[in-house]
Motif scaffolding. Structure first.
Motif, short mmCIF file in Angstrom:
data_model
loop_
_atom_site.label_atom_id
_atom_site.label_comp_id
_atom_site.label_asym_id
_atom_site.label_seq_id
_atom_site.Cartn_x
_atom_site.Cartn_y
_atom_site.Cartn_z
N MET A 440 18.36 44.27 78.05
CA MET A 440 19.18 43.47 78.81
C MET A 440 20.64 43.03 78.15
SD MET A 440 18.37 39.82 80.28
CE MET A 440 16.85 40.35 81.04
N PHE A 441 20.35 42.94 76.84
CA PHE A 441 21.60 42.66 76.16
C PHE A 441 22.45 43.84 75.85
CE2 PHE A 441 23.72 42.82 71.96
CZ PHE A 441 24.55 41.99 71.91
N TYR A 442 21.95 45.12 75.86
CA TYR A 442 22.89 46.07 75.56
C TYR A 442 23.59 46.35 77.20
CZ TYR A 442 21.56 47.67 71.19
OH TYR A 442 21.53 47.84 69.71
N ARG A 443 22.68 45.96 78.24
CA ARG A 443 23.38 46.32 79.59
C ARG A 443 24.34 45.55 79.89
NH1 ARG A 443 17.79 47.28 81.25
NH2 ARG A 443 17.71 45.00 81.88
N GLN A 444 24.31 44.21 79.60
CA GLN A 444 25.47 43.35 79.45
C GLN A 444 26.63 43.55 78.89
OE1 GLN A 444 23.34 39.63 78.47
NE2 GLN A 444 22.70 39.22 80.54
N GLN A 445 26.22 44.11 77.52
CA GLN A 445 27.50 44.45 76.65
C GLN A 445 28.15 45.76 77.38
OE1 GLN A 445 27.92 41.64 74.68
NE2 GLN A 445 28.30 43.15 72.84
N GLU A 446 27.40 46.57 77.83
CA GLU A 446 27.96 47.99 78.71
C GLU A 446 28.73 47.48 79.97
OE1 GLU A 446 28.96 51.75 79.36
OE2 GLU A 446 28.28 50.89 77.64
N GLU A 447 28.06 46.43 80.72
CA GLU A 447 28.84 45.94 81.60
C GLU A 447 30.17 45.30 81.35
OE1 GLU A 447 29.71 45.63 85.56
OE2 GLU A 447 27.84 46.75 84.79
N ILE A 448 30.31 44.66 80.21
CA ILE A 448 31.46 43.98 80.00
C ILE A 448 32.49 44.74 79.45
CG2 ILE A 448 32.72 42.61 77.83
CD1 ILE A 448 29.85 40.79 78.01
N ARG A 449 32.03 46.08 78.78
CA ARG A 449 33.03 46.98 78.19
C ARG A 449 33.75 47.77 79.44
NH1 ARG A 449 33.07 52.34 77.90
NH2 ARG A 449 31.11 52.55 78.85
N ARG A 450 32.92 48.08 80.57
CA ARG A 450 33.38 48.72 81.93
C ARG A 450 34.35 47.74 82.49
NH1 ARG A 450 27.47 50.67 84.74
NH2 ARG A 450 27.07 52.20 83.26
N LEU A 451 34.05 46.35 82.58
CA LEU A 451 34.97 45.54 83.21
C LEU A 451 36.38 45.43 82.37
CD1 LEU A 451 32.55 42.43 84.08
CD2 LEU A 451 33.71 44.22 85.69
N ARG A 452 36.33 45.47 81.41
CA ARG A 452 37.38 45.45 80.34
C ARG A 452 38.26 46.62 80.65
NH1 ARG A 452 34.93 43.40 74.45
NH2 ARG A 452 35.21 41.29 74.84
N GLU A 453 37.71 47.99 80.45
CA GLU A 453 38.30 49.09 81.02
C GLU A 453 38.88 49.15 82.38
OE1 GLU A 453 35.93 52.30 80.67
OE2 GLU A 453 35.95 52.33 78.26
N LEU A 454 38.13 48.32 83.42
CA LEU A 454 38.67 48.16 84.66
C LEU A 454 40.08 47.36 84.72
CD1 LEU A 454 38.35 48.90 87.56
CD2 LEU A 454 36.95 47.02 87.85
N VAL A 455 40.04 46.19 84.01
CA VAL A 455 41.04 45.16 83.81
C VAL A 455 42.28 46.05 83.30
CG1 VAL A 455 41.93 43.26 82.77
CG2 VAL A 455 39.60 43.31 83.80
N ASN A 456 42.21 46.82 82.22
CA ASN A 456 43.07 47.65 81.57
C ASN A 456 43.59 48.45 82.55
OD1 ASN A 456 42.83 46.24 79.26
ND2 ASN A 456 41.47 47.47 78.29
N GLN A 457 42.90 49.17 83.42
CA GLN A 457 43.50 50.20 84.34
C GLN A 457 44.36 49.30 85.31
OE1 GLN A 457 40.13 52.23 85.95
NE2 GLN A 457 39.63 53.36 83.91
N ARG A 458 43.81 48.30 85.93
CA ARG A 458 44.56 47.65 86.95
C ARG A 458 45.96 46.97 86.03
NH1 ARG A 458 41.42 49.84 89.60
NH2 ARG A 458 39.95 48.98 91.11
N ASP A 459 45.88 46.72 84.96
CA ASP A 459 47.06 45.99 84.43
C ASP A 459 48.18 47.19 84.30
OD1 ASP A 459 45.97 43.39 83.78
OD2 ASP A 459 45.54 44.03 81.95
N VAL A 460 47.81 48.39 83.89
CA VAL A 460 48.54 49.72 83.80
C VAL A 460 48.96 50.10 85.50
CG1 VAL A 460 48.85 52.08 83.50
CG2 VAL A 460 47.61 50.55 81.91
#
Length: 479
Positions: A440-460
């Motif tokens: 569950m911890f690893y899934r949450q970490q992966e979801e956080i990573r995905r959200l960060r990537e999405l935020v970076n894409q939106r910023d660009v």
């Protein structure tokens, strides 16, 4: 009357392979120099394991799946074998247990710590002693918990029940003594009730894995088989090998009649082995060449022509071995349907290669992600030994599948569904074991990573739009 060509309609017709960027590869990995015909790599959603070099014995590395980039030259190893490690396989129902076999005639089962390795691991959880010559292959049972098969150069396949509390098991629960030469490949059908083997005597055998009875045997003069693979949901077997002219060759067999192959096809004149991989969810078959950089892929159908060629991924970097990520570890948001981990010893590099279905929508694509094999066993070891057969327990890869399931069941009001520790069951069922908690911890970490990537894409995208707006305003003079 004019003739029009007929095209197959397939959602996987345009699948393409995409190599990972340099920063997402595993660099400076000392890959084994062994010439044994195995994959040398095993992957699960938490770790990548790779056979490496070690002075005075055999060893392999276990690297966290997200720890990409350069590997520390002093990174700890799993090094309890006295001879070269020939095969490694993760337990399909426990991501922190791995089995290995070696030239020292032993099979060992290892517990991998849930934290990062800080020192070499030399003591195995279990040691399996029974073979009198080196052990070249191991396979976990696909649906029964803690059942492990090993095949040695003593021509025997041994069945081990790891539910035993003994750290050293010197007697397998069953010995399959049906071969007169070295077994080159083992493969189970979907529920593990049948075992297919490819032997150095050029024969394919279909065996009852509990009784050891040979149910069928195929010996075809024009096809010298090296690897065999069950295509479970279409009741067929696929094999790779060489023709009488030493061309690399593939063949397809009817599971119920191994007298003559349904088809044979010569691929090329290269000498490297061909490793087959099958995805029953998509009915796609991948054929990976050892010693070259190619991955051919096909779609399997239950009717003629059975094998439908799709495309070929090509690379100038040859692979020595290959690992495959289980379906539950894929990026469904990127329409990834398969992922290889390619061992490139000339560069000390492990390169992930994703097979992707091109889709424009970023939403979950239900048609390419049917229910798939999960990480829970369908049987205990003793149930399987007693003769029970069950197919794998299936799970959904939909990211919000649990939440949707709760809504469909129309549970009572939220305030009545809190546990004594305050855990909210509407968010996620409480973990029952430490392993589930870590997952569950690893899934949450992966979801956080995905959200960060999405935020970076939106910023660009926002910056690009602002720049376009500024240019537009300057051109019209209204800025």
């Amino acid at each position: 009357m004019s003739w029009h060509p007929q095209y197959r309609s397939s959602k996987f017709r345009h699948v393409y392979g995409k190599a990972a960027s340099k920063e997402k590869c595993y660099d400076c990995v000392p890959i084994t120099r062994s010439v044994h015909d195995n994959q040398f790599c095993a992957v699960n959603p938490h770790f990548i394991a790779v056979v490496t070099e070690c002075a005075g014995g055999g060893a392999f590395l276990v690297i966290p799946i997200h720890q990409t980039g350069k590997l520390d030259p002093h990174y700890p190893k799993i090094c309890g074998h006295k001879g070269n490690v020939l095969d490694i396989k993760w337990n399909p129902f426990n991501d922190f247990v791995i089995a290995s076999c070696s030239e020292d005639a032993t099979v060992k089962v290892w517990d991998i710590p849930k934290h990062l390795l800080t020192r070499n691991i030399t003591t195995a959880k279990k040691e399996l002693l029974g073979h009198v010559r080196r052990v070249g292959l191991i396979e976990w049972h696909p649906t029964a918990n803690n059942i492990l098969f090993s095949s040695g150069y003593d021509y025997k396949i041994m069945v081990w029940n790891l539910d035993s509390n003994e750290p050293v098991i010197s007697k397998p629960v069953k010995i399959l003594d049906a071969h007169k030469d070295v077994v080159l490949s083992m493969s189970f059908n979907t529920d593990g009730s049948l075992l297919a083997t490819a032997c150095k005597d050029r024969k394919i055998r279909l065996i009852d894995p509990r009784s050891g009875e040979v149910l069928q045997e195929a010996s075809y003069k024009s096809h010298r088989v090296n690897k065999v693979l069950f295509l479970g949901n279409v009741k067929k077997l696929f094999s790779t090998g060489t023709s009488r002219w030493n061309n690399r060759q593939i063949a397809l067999w009817d599971q119920n009649d191994l007298s003559v192959p349904l088809l044979e096809e010569d691929l090329d004149g290269s000498s490297g082995l061909l490793f087959p991989f099958y995805d029953s969810d998509t009915c796609m078959l991948y054929v990976v060449g050892k010693g070259d950089g190619n991955i051919r892929y096909y779609e399997i159908s239950s009717e003629k022509p059975y094998l439908n060629y799709l495309m070929e991924y090509r690379s100038h970097l040859p692979q020595k071995g290959i690992g495959v990520m289980p379906k539950r570890g894929l990026e469904v948001s990127a329409c990834e349907i398969f992922r290889f981990y390619k061992l490139i010893p000339t560069k000390s590099l492990i390169e992930p290669i994703s097979m992707i279905v091109p889709r424009r929508s970023e939403s979950y694509q239900e048609d390419i992600y049917p229910l798939t094999t999960g990480a829970q066993p369908a049987l205990t070891a003793q149930e399987w030994l007693n003769g029970v057969n069950k197919g794998p327990l299936l799970v959904s890869l939909r990211p919000d599948s649990r939440k949707q399931l709760k809504v469909e069941k129309k549970l009572p009001k939220k305030e009545n569904m809190c546990l004594s520790n305050g855990f909210d069951v509407f968010e996620c069922p409480p973990p029952k074991t430490e392993n589930e908690l870590l997952q569950m911890f690893y899934r949450q970490q992966e979801e956080i990573r995905r959200l960060r990537e999405l935020v970076n894409q939106r910023d660009v995208q926002i910056k690009q739009l602002e720049l376009k707006l500024r240019n537009l305003c300057m051109n019209t003079g209204s800025y």
